[in-house]
Structure formats: structure tokens, C-alpha cells
Design an enzyme around this catalytic site. Sequence first.
Site, PDB file in Angstrom:
ATOM      1  N   CYS A 101      24.525  61.117  87.703  1.00  0.00           N
ATOM      2  CA  CYS A 101      23.150  61.565  87.373  1.00  0.00           C
ATOM      3  C   CYS A 101      23.284  62.941  86.722  1.00  0.00           C
ATOM      4  CB  CYS A 101      21.873  61.699  88.217  1.00  0.00           C
ATOM      5  SG  CYS A 101      22.120  62.922  89.700  1.00  0.00           S
ATOM      6  N   CYS A 153      19.536  57.780  83.425  1.00  0.00           N
ATOM      7  CA  CYS A 153      19.111  59.248  82.967  1.00  0.00           C
ATOM      8  C   CYS A 153      19.853  59.238  81.525  1.00  0.00           C
ATOM      9  CB  CYS A 153      19.259  60.528  84.065  1.00  0.00           C
ATOM     10  SG  CYS A 153      20.808  60.197  84.803  1.00  0.00           S
ATOM     11  N   CYS A 184      29.647  57.763  81.244  1.00  0.00           N
ATOM     12  CA  CYS A 184      30.782  58.325  81.655  1.00  0.00           C
ATOM     13  C   CYS A 184      32.144  57.464  81.017  1.00  0.00           C
ATOM     14  CB  CYS A 184      31.181  58.296  83.106  1.00  0.00           C
ATOM     15  SG  CYS A 184      30.102  56.898  84.015  1.00  0.00           S
TER      16      CYS A 184
END
Length: 132
Positions: free
Chosen positions: A8, A82, A86
Site C-alpha cells: 500500500c 490505492c 510493483c
Amino acid sequence: MVRILFVCVENSNRSQMAQAFATILGGPRVESLSAGSRPSGQVNPKAIAAMAELGYDLTAHTSKGLESFNGQHMDAAVTMGCGDACPLVNAPRRYDWQIPDPRDMPPSEFNKVRDMIREKVRQLLLELNVTE
């Protein structure tokens, strides 16, 4: 062992609690990690209190950045709705959970988010064939 990375933005609430639940529910069959794209540098006291209610000590966790996981293999990478990504984490399974940020919520609402995370982690572990 199954390796899971929870991500996050601040690595202070949602990803920390998800990491804790994966550790609790997955036991020795799971290596659970968490990170943030813009880590706050601390775990939110509300998250610490919410997990303490369930008997888990979140004070040993630290808020850390995502860059330290670049190039590492994970079995699954989970973002928390959010907008984080990655892309440099090697994970064949990727999930984006739509979970509201509980940072500014009162404790009763914060705990509802905590419980939502616990259920999502439970379902993830079932999908990954990690039993309690």
C-alpha cells in the site's frame, strides 16, 4: 513456502495488517512481507491497537519502501486498491484488493477494514493452497 508481498502507499495500515494476518493464518507455510511506494516510516498506532485486540503485536513491524523488493521472487503480490504497482517484483500472481484507507477512520470503522483484510487474506491463502 509461499512468499506474499502486500503493498500500500504508506506501509502503515492495510499492508501491515495483511502481513500480520498472513503470518497468523498461514503459519510456517507462508513468508509474509509488506512495503509501501511512499512509506510513512512508522506503523499507525491505530493499526497497532486494532491488531493488539486480536492478540498480535504489530510494534515489531516497520514501515519500509517497495524498492527493496525489486527483482525478488514472490508467489503473489497484493496491492490494496490505492493505485500502487510493483512491476519490478517477480510475482506470477497479482491481486488488487479494493480496500479503503482506514488511516483517518474512528476505531469502529478501522476495525471493519481490519476484519475485511483478514477475510481477504484467508481467501488468498485458500487460493494459494495454504491451509490454517
